[in-house]
Structures are given as structure tokens and as C-alpha cells.
Design a protein around this motif. Structure first.
Motif, PDB file in Angstrom:
ATOM      1  N   ARG A  87      34.309  33.684  33.054  1.00 58.64           N
ATOM      2  CA  ARG A  87      35.250  34.148  34.073  1.00 58.64           C
ATOM      3  C   ARG A  87      36.525  34.590  33.397  1.00 58.64           C
ATOM      4  O   ARG A  87      37.015  33.961  32.477  1.00 58.64           O
ATOM      5  CB  ARG A  87      35.576  33.022  35.052  1.00 58.64           C
ATOM      6  CG  ARG A  87      34.412  32.680  35.947  1.00 58.64           C
ATOM      7  CD  ARG A  87      34.938  32.013  37.196  1.00 58.64           C
ATOM      8  NE  ARG A  87      33.837  31.741  38.104  1.00 58.64           N
ATOM      9  CZ  ARG A  87      33.217  30.570  38.174  1.00 58.64           C
ATOM     10  NH1 ARG A  87      33.580  29.587  37.398  1.00 58.64           N
ATOM     11  NH2 ARG A  87      32.249  30.403  39.028  1.00 58.64           N
TER      12      ARG A  87
ATOM     13  N   SER B 150      31.128  39.617  33.171  1.00 60.15           N
ATOM     14  CA  SER B 150      32.089  38.579  33.560  1.00 60.15           C
ATOM     15  C   SER B 150      32.766  38.944  34.874  1.00 60.15           C
ATOM     16  O   SER B 150      32.982  40.111  35.181  1.00 60.15           O
ATOM     17  CB  SER B 150      33.137  38.409  32.458  1.00 60.15           C
ATOM     18  OG  SER B 150      33.973  39.544  32.401  1.00 60.15           O
ATOM     19  N   ILE B 151      33.065  37.915  35.642  1.00 63.42           N
ATOM     20  CA  ILE B 151      33.741  38.121  36.926  1.00 63.42           C
ATOM     21  C   ILE B 151      35.240  38.205  36.680  1.00 63.42           C
ATOM     22  O   ILE B 151      35.791  37.410  35.919  1.00 63.42           O
ATOM     23  CB  ILE B 151      33.453  36.953  37.890  1.00 63.42           C
ATOM     24  CG1 ILE B 151      31.948  36.765  38.051  1.00 63.42           C
ATOM     25  CG2 ILE B 151      34.100  37.209  39.238  1.00 63.42           C
ATOM     26  CD1 ILE B 151      31.601  35.498  38.818  1.00 63.42           C
ATOM     27  N   LYS B 152      35.903  39.151  37.300  1.00 58.68           N
ATOM     28  CA  LYS B 152      37.353  39.272  37.157  1.00 58.68           C
ATOM     29  C   LYS B 152      38.008  38.762  38.439  1.00 58.68           C
ATOM     30  O   LYS B 152      37.706  39.233  39.530  1.00 58.68           O
ATOM     31  CB  LYS B 152      37.753  40.729  36.927  1.00 58.68           C
ATOM     32  CG  LYS B 152      36.903  41.479  35.887  1.00 58.68           C
ATOM     33  CD  LYS B 152      36.989  40.852  34.512  1.00 58.68           C
ATOM     34  CE  LYS B 152      36.227  41.636  33.456  1.00 58.68           C
ATOM     35  NZ  LYS B 152      34.774  41.757  33.707  1.00 58.68           N
ATOM     36  N   ILE B 153      38.899  37.792  38.249  1.00 53.39           N
ATOM     37  CA  ILE B 153      39.572  37.188  39.389  1.00 53.39           C
ATOM     38  C   ILE B 153      41.043  37.568  39.349  1.00 53.39           C
ATOM     39  O   ILE B 153      41.640  37.597  38.274  1.00 53.39           O
ATOM     40  CB  ILE B 153      39.453  35.650  39.333  1.00 53.39           C
ATOM     41  CG1 ILE B 153      37.982  35.245  39.258  1.00 53.39           C
ATOM     42  CG2 ILE B 153      40.137  35.004  40.529  1.00 53.39           C
ATOM     43  CD1 ILE B 153      37.790  33.878  38.644  1.00 53.39           C
TER      44      ILE B 153
ATOM     45  N   GLY C 173      32.650  44.930  36.063  1.00 47.03           N
ATOM     46  CA  GLY C 173      32.123  43.626  36.456  1.00 47.03           C
ATOM     47  C   GLY C 173      32.547  43.259  37.867  1.00 47.03           C
ATOM     48  O   GLY C 173      33.390  43.912  38.483  1.00 47.03           O
ATOM     49  N   GLN C 174      31.927  42.188  38.351  1.00 45.98           N
ATOM     50  CA  GLN C 174      32.187  41.722  39.711  1.00 45.98           C
ATOM     51  C   GLN C 174      33.651  41.309  39.864  1.00 45.98           C
ATOM     52  O   GLN C 174      34.267  40.813  38.914  1.00 45.98           O
ATOM     53  CB  GLN C 174      31.301  40.508  39.953  1.00 45.98           C
ATOM     54  CG  GLN C 174      30.753  40.396  41.358  1.00 45.98           C
ATOM     55  CD  GLN C 174      29.882  39.149  41.474  1.00 45.98           C
ATOM     56  OE1 GLN C 174      28.981  38.921  40.665  1.00 45.98           O
ATOM     57  NE2 GLN C 174      30.175  38.341  42.468  1.00 45.98           N
ATOM     58  N   LEU C 175      34.199  41.499  41.063  1.00 41.08           N
ATOM     59  CA  LEU C 175      35.599  41.160  41.301  1.00 41.08           C
ATOM     60  C   LEU C 175      35.716  40.046  42.339  1.00 41.08           C
ATOM     61  O   LEU C 175      34.875  39.920  43.238  1.00 41.08           O
ATOM     62  CB  LEU C 175      36.358  42.396  41.803  1.00 41.08           C
ATOM     63  CG  LEU C 175      36.316  43.655  40.922  1.00 41.08           C
ATOM     64  CD1 LEU C 175      36.995  44.824  41.621  1.00 41.08           C
ATOM     65  CD2 LEU C 175      36.973  43.382  39.572  1.00 41.08           C
ATOM     66  N   PHE C 176      36.766  39.260  42.196  1.00 42.71           N
ATOM     67  CA  PHE C 176      37.133  38.304  43.256  1.00 42.71           C
ATOM     68  C   PHE C 176      38.642  38.404  43.433  1.00 42.71           C
ATOM     69  O   PHE C 176      39.401  38.115  42.511  1.00 42.71           O
ATOM     70  CB  PHE C 176      36.737  36.864  42.908  1.00 42.71           C
ATOM     71  CG  PHE C 176      36.943  35.902  44.051  1.00 42.71           C
ATOM     72  CD1 PHE C 176      35.854  35.431  44.790  1.00 42.71           C
ATOM     73  CD2 PHE C 176      38.225  35.492  44.428  1.00 42.71           C
ATOM     74  CE1 PHE C 176      36.043  34.554  45.867  1.00 42.71           C
ATOM     75  CE2 PHE C 176      38.424  34.625  45.499  1.00 42.71           C
ATOM     76  CZ  PHE C 176      37.324  34.155  46.221  1.00 42.71           C
TER      77      PHE C 176
ATOM     78  N   LYS D 237      41.289  30.713  43.812  1.00 41.52           N
ATOM     79  CA  LYS D 237      39.930  31.269  43.855  1.00 41.52           C
ATOM     80  C   LYS D 237      38.924  30.195  44.257  1.00 41.52           C
ATOM     81  O   LYS D 237      38.060  30.419  45.091  1.00 41.52           O
ATOM     82  CB  LYS D 237      39.566  31.854  42.490  1.00 41.52           C
ATOM     83  CG  LYS D 237      38.261  32.609  42.497  1.00 41.52           C
ATOM     84  CD  LYS D 237      37.135  31.810  41.868  1.00 41.52           C
ATOM     85  CE  LYS D 237      35.793  32.484  42.082  1.00 41.52           C
ATOM     86  NZ  LYS D 237      34.700  31.711  41.502  1.00 41.52           N
TER      87      LYS D 237
ATOM     88  N   TYR E 159      37.001  30.501  47.751  1.00 42.55           N
ATOM     89  CA  TYR E 159      35.553  30.738  47.666  1.00 42.55           C
ATOM     90  C   TYR E 159      34.800  29.779  48.592  1.00 42.55           C
ATOM     91  O   TYR E 159      33.945  30.183  49.373  1.00 42.55           O
ATOM     92  CB  TYR E 159      35.088  30.559  46.221  1.00 42.55           C
ATOM     93  CG  TYR E 159      33.596  30.773  46.039  1.00 42.55           C
ATOM     94  CD1 TYR E 159      33.091  32.036  45.760  1.00 42.55           C
ATOM     95  CD2 TYR E 159      32.690  29.701  46.156  1.00 42.55           C
ATOM     96  CE1 TYR E 159      31.730  32.249  45.607  1.00 42.55           C
ATOM     97  CE2 TYR E 159      31.319  29.901  45.999  1.00 42.55           C
ATOM     98  CZ  TYR E 159      30.843  31.168  45.725  1.00 42.55           C
ATOM     99  OH  TYR E 159      29.491  31.371  45.580  1.00 42.55           O
TER     100      TYR E 159
ATOM    101  N   GLU F  69      31.687  39.772  49.252  1.00 41.15           N
ATOM    102  CA  GLU F  69      30.999  40.180  48.019  1.00 41.15           C
ATOM    103  C   GLU F  69      30.292  41.522  48.141  1.00 41.15           C
ATOM    104  O   GLU F  69      30.107  42.212  47.144  1.00 41.15           O
ATOM    105  CB  GLU F  69      30.014  39.090  47.587  1.00 41.15           C
ATOM    106  CG  GLU F  69      30.750  37.839  47.137  1.00 41.15           C
ATOM    107  CD  GLU F  69      29.844  36.758  46.573  1.00 41.15           C
ATOM    108  OE1 GLU F  69      30.352  35.926  45.792  1.00 41.15           O
ATOM    109  OE2 GLU F  69      28.647  36.727  46.930  1.00 41.15           O
TER     110      GLU F  69
END
Length: 575
Positions: free
Chosen positions: A2, A60-63, A83-86, A155, A159, A172
Motif C-alpha cells: 500500500r 499497489s493501492i494508492k490511498i 493502480g487501484q485508488l482509495f 482509510k 473502508y 470501488e
DNA sequence: GTATATTAC
DNA sequence: TCCTAGTAATATACC
């Protein structure tokens, strides 16, 4: 893995212009790192180059809090975040769409912690406020590290809450993927031809000057026409243009367009005032303001989309707002004409959903008559008029269609006899009759509206087809006015919100399709039910079909979604 | 900062 | 009789 990325700006809030001062990272709760970035370009590039692989790692997830900003800043430094975002701001928005989503307040409400305010570092807003680049890195480190850690902690709790509230899928599959799409649209910007507006500017100024002197002549004195207070006194005390002027809630004379329009024939000054108003609006809000927002770097206008303000799920647009560019009047159209494709080899493509909100009402209510009207490709307002007045469609007059159109819109807004009568300039009893006729025509729509209000009373929220919620704390209020407003929200929010969900899905689909097909076409604008693209001419044929099909198939409903497309050498002609 | 007015969907 | 049509952003006046 992460990653959390953080940013510092020196020249303000514009992500297209700021310089990076440093980046804070956190990989797990209560732990953070800070990397200062030197001011000189070569030094900065060296460090950014080291960080690049982590930020561009698609696995990797970017928060982050308002990640779109970080993505844009990094993009200007040659880093394409993948990459996936949050996004904690958007997560909180989905949980509490009508609240604010500032990180400091979220830290207090969600973590019971008061972070160090940025003001303790750079001072209060104003001329004396220092730039982050002038603060010692050791001090910034403490602030930035805390900031990254709080984001990471937020986060985790957000979540869990998204999961508990059944909002994770919406986050998502729609909101988080949309962030990158919006960042790309903002980065692309739209070209605006400043010379189109500069000639218009001179015309407007001359026109306003003439109008002003005519108004002074009639009034017999000079005053500030732009002051509603002064104007009201001239109109209603000196010239007595009305026997019973309407007052605003603060007991001032109302000089709104709506009220002045009613007085059009009563006094020659009215039309002059209305002309002054509309010309001043065009001049100050659009003609003078838009050219100032053309980027020196790109020569284009880069709006900013806010994904976390509108309670129903719609986007909003600022700096400038490109979602309220005029289109209705001839003068207003000249502003839209100034928005052009990138160059001679491109063309603007506008694709808009036809009657999406009414179609959604047909789907949600399952009203057989309304569904049939749409599925037979009838003009919905004419069809509605024919049914209400019990005559064949051919015999529907312009007035009947216009009444039916207002009733259709009224339904979307949570109709009331008063609102409809004001809109149409008819009596309240006539409006009541029209509404009764409407509900007789579309009985399931009436049931649907009631069902929504009942649902809201029971659960204190309403939701869209895709599960987006809107809380209505006033739905059981003892104050009938407050309660009625909440009831109208209960009817409007699922409709407006589902339309917002659908176009967001369409935007993500369009972005994926353009990439997969290696197309150079760029998505530029979203205006609630419309998408605007900059298309290389040789791609037009393909793109037109790709886009309209993606939009039409973004949701499976019991009514067809229809997308109308247009092309042109400017935004007006693309309609 | 709040009030008023105007632009869009 | 009071009062009310949904969602936004921006500019200006005025306190």
C-alpha cells in the motif's frame, strides 16, 4: 503493497501550476515517512525518478485525501500514477453525501483526534501566509507525516464503514475508477478561441453603456443598476411599476428576472433592466472571466471537477464552471461557440442522453403508459399532453405540450401545485388540475413517489439503483415546510442520483474503450447528461459508435437509453 | 460572510 | 393564509 502519497503546493491550489515541495508516505498505521523535494529541477527529477516505480506500480493501492490533486501534480512531474485508488474524501462523501469532507474534521469525527492545523505552519490566510517551500523540512516532516498517517488511519475506518453500509461496490467500481478519468479530462483541458470572445466583449460593453444611459434617463437620476436594493427603490417607489411588488425573505423588493418578466408590458424600463442584467452576466461571468483561465502552459482551459459536493451524486465544475455555459439565448450561444477542437484535424463530438431522468422515472415506477411512450419512441412531452388532455397527439397545441413538459419536469423535482403554477404562470387551481390529470395518466408514477417518501420516513434515507444513499434527516420534521422539502428530495434524489451513476459508469467505459482501441480521442467535458470529446477526424466514425453504444448500455433498464450525438467545429455546433 | 441574481442540467 | 419545484457555481452588492 500500500502506498500513500501526499503533496505540497507553493503557488496555491492549482494542481497544474504548483511545484512539489515534498511527499509523505505511509505504509501502515502510526508510521510515516517524508521525502523533501529540492527546488532545483535536476535535484527534484533525481528524487522523483527514485519514487516513480512505486507510484507507477499498477499492483499497489494508492490511498489519499483528494487523490485527483496528487495524480495531477505527479503527472506534471512526469509520473503517471497507476493502480487501484482509495480516496478518503470520496469514501466519506459516499457515507455522508450532504456533509463536508475536510480531513481535519474527519480526523475529529472518525478518529477523535485533532491534527496540527496547516496554519500553525504557514500562518493564517492572507498576504502574510508563507509558502510551504519556505518552511524548514524538519518542521514540514512532522506535519506531513501526521497528515499521511491520519489519511491511512481514516482509510481503515472508512473502508469498514463502506463495507457495512453496502457502499463498497459503488466506491470501488464507480467512484474510485472515475478519479483517474476526471484527472485525464482536467489535464486535457478544452481549447477556447479568445478572439471569438474579444469582439463580443466590445459589443457587450457598448450595448451595456447605451442601456445604462437610457435607464438613467427614464429614472431621472443615476444609481447602481447592479444593486438590487437601489434598483428596487427606483422601480417600486419612484416609478411605481407595480401595485403590489413581491418582497424577498429579507423584505426587500424582489427584482428577480421572474418578477420583472411579469411586468414587461407595464413600463419601458423593464426590458432595459433585463437587457442590462443578461448582458452584464455574460460579460462578467463568461466573456471577461474565461480568457483569464486559459493556461499559459497549454493554451487550454482546465476546469476542476468536484466529485464530493453534490448530495445526489452529481459532479460539479469550478475554475471555471463549464457546466453552466449559456446555450438558451442567441447572445449566450456566442460563448459556447468559442469552445473549439484542438486544431483543424480534430472535431468536437457531443453525446447526450435523451430524457434520462424521465426514462428513469418510467423504469423505477414501471408505469406502463410512460414505458410504452418511451419504447414507441414518442416525443414524451407531446405524448404526455395527448394523454392528459385526452386527444390525439396530432391535436396537441404548443401550449398543451409546454404544460405537459413543465409537469414532466415538475415530477422530477417532486411536484407541488405552487411550484408548477409559478413555473407556468397559471393559477394554483389550474396547476392542481394539471397534476391530477398527470397522475391519472401515469398512475404508477404517483405510487412510486409515495413509495419513495414512505421508504424515506422508515429508513431516513433514499437510494439510487446502484446503492448511492442520501440521508434525509428532516423527513419526519414537525415543520411542514421543512418536511415537504425533504419529501421532494426523497423523490428527486434517486432519479437525479441514478442518472449521475449511469453517466459515471459510461465515462469509465468510454475511457477504457478509447485506451483499448489505441484511439487518440480525448474525453473533455461532462455536463450531467452530456459528454464532450475532442476527436481526430479520421477516428470520428469509429468513436461515434463506440461512445454512443457504451453510454446506451451503461445500465440495463426496462426502458431504452437513447444517446444523441452531434459534431462540429465548436461546442455549439456539436449539439 | 450573507443576500440576490443568473447561468446550466 | 403562510409557503414550497431538484442540483450546482459565480459575480456583485452590502454589512
Amino acid at each position: 503493497m500500500r502506498t500513500i502519497l501526499f503533496r505540497y503546493q507553493t503557488t496555491g491550489l492549482n494542481p497544474h501550476e504548483v511545484a512539489l515541495v515534498g511527499i509523505a508516505f505511509s505504509y501502515k498505521k502510526h508510521e510515516a515517512y517524508y521525502v523533501p523535494i529540492p527546488e532545483n529541477k535536476a535535484g527534484a527529477a533525481l528524487i522523483i525518478n527514485d519514487l516513480k516505480p512505486a507510484l507507477e506500480n499498477p499492483k499497489s493501492i494508492k490511498i489519499g485525501q483528494n487523490i485527483k490533486y496528487d495524480i495531477l501534480v505527479m503527472q506534471n512531474h512526469g509520473v503517471k500514477v497507476q493502480g487501484q485508488l482509495f480516496d478518503t474524501m470520496i469514501a466519506h462523501y459516499l457515507l455522508h453525501p450532504s456533509k463536508k469532507h475536510k480531513m481535519d474534521t474527519m480526523a475529529e469525527t472518525e478518529l477523535n483526534y485533532s491534527p496540527v492545523a496547516i496554519e500553525t505552519l504557514i500562518g493564517k490566510k492572507g498576504k502574510k501566509q508563507r509558502s510551504m517551500k519556505d518552511i524548514a523540512p524538519e518542521k514540514v516532516k512532522e506535519y506531513a507525516g501526521e497528515d499521511a498517517d491520519i489519511t491511512m488511519q481514516l482509510k481503515h475506518t472508512l473502508y469498514k464503514q463502506l463495507k457495512n453500509e453496502d457502499l463498497l461496490k459503488l466506491a470501488e467500481e464507480i467512484e474510485f475508477p472515475l478519479i483517474q478519468v476526471l484527472a485525464d479530462m482536467e489535464a486535457a483541458g478544452i481549447y477556447m478561441n479568445p478572439s471569438t470572445l474579444s469582439s463580443f466583449e466590445k459589443e457587450l460593453e457598448a450595448n451595456i453603456e447605451k442601456t445604462v444611459s437610457k435607464i438613467y434617463d427614464i429614472a431621472g437620476e443615476t444609481f447602481n443598476i447592479a444593486s438590487p436594493k437601489q434598483l428596487g427603490i427606483i422601480l417600486f417607489e419612484k416609478l411605481k411599476v407595480s401595485d403590489k411588488p413581491k418582497l424577498t425573505k429579507t423584505k426587500q423588493y424582489s427584482t428577480s428576472e421572474q418578477e420583472l418578466s411579469k411586468l414587461k408590458g407595464k413600463h419601458e424600463i423593464i426590458n432595459l433592466i433585463l437587457s442590462f442584467r443578461s448582458n452584464s452576466k455574460l460579460l462578467s461571468t463568461y466573456v471577461k472571466a474565461l480568457p483569464l483561465l486559459i493556461s499559459k502552459k497549454t493554451g487550454r482551459i482546465h476546469t476542476s471537477y468536484n466529485q464530493a459536493v453534490a448530495s445526489t451524486g452529481r459532479l460539479s465544475s469550478t475554475n471555471p464552471n463549464l457546466q453552466n455555459i449559456p446555450i438558451r439565448t442567441a447572445e449566450g450561444k456566442r460563448i459556447r461557440k468559442a469552445f473549439e477542437p484542438a486544431d483543424q484535424n480534430h472535431i468536437l463530438l457531443a453525446a447526450d442522453y435523451s430524457q434520462i431522468e424521465l426514462r428513469l422515472i418510467a423504469h423505477l415506477s414501471k408505469d406502463q403508459a410512460m414505458l410504452a411512450a418511451f419504447n414507441n419512441n414518442e416525443d414524451i412531452h407531446t405524448a404526455t399532453a395527448a394523454k392528459i388532455y385526452e386527444i390525439p397527439e396530432k391535436e396537441v397545441s404548443r401550449e398543451m405540450r409546454s404544460n405537459a413538459k413543465s409537469a414532466n419536469f415538475g415530477i422530477i423535482y417532486g411536484i407541488s401545485a405552487f411550484g408548477l403554477s409559478e413555473n407556468l404562470g397559471i393559477s394554483r387551481s389550474e396547476a392542481k388540475q394539471l397534476i391530477d390529470g398527470y397522475f391519472k395518466t401515469y398512475p404508477a408514477v404517483k405510487d412510486y413517489m409515495k413509495a419513495n417518501v414512505d421508504f424515506a420516513r422508515k429508513h431516513t434515507y433514499v437510494e439510487t439503483i446502484f446503492g448511492r444513499k442520501r440521508y434525509l434527516k428532516d423527513i419526519n420534521s414537525a415543520n411542514s415546510m421543512v418536511r415537504s422539502a425533504a419529501e421532494r428530495n426523497a423523490i428527486n434524489a434517486p432519479v437525479q442520483g441514478t442518472a449521475a451513476d449511469i453517466i459515471k459508469i459510461a465515462m469509465i467505459k468510454c475511457a477504457i474503450l478509447l485506451k483499448e482501441n489505441n484511439l487518440k480521442t480525448k474525453m473533455l467535458l461532462q455536463v450531467h447528461d452530456e459528454l464532450v470529446f475532442d476527436v481526430p477526424k479520421e477516428e470520428l466514425k469509429k468513436v461515434k459508435i463506440l461512445i454512443s453504444e457504451a453510454m446506451e448500455h451503461s445500465a440495463q433498464l426496462s426502458v431504452k437509453l437513447i444517446v444523441e450525438t452531434g459534431t462540429g467545429q465548436n461546442w455549439l455546433d456539436a449539439h
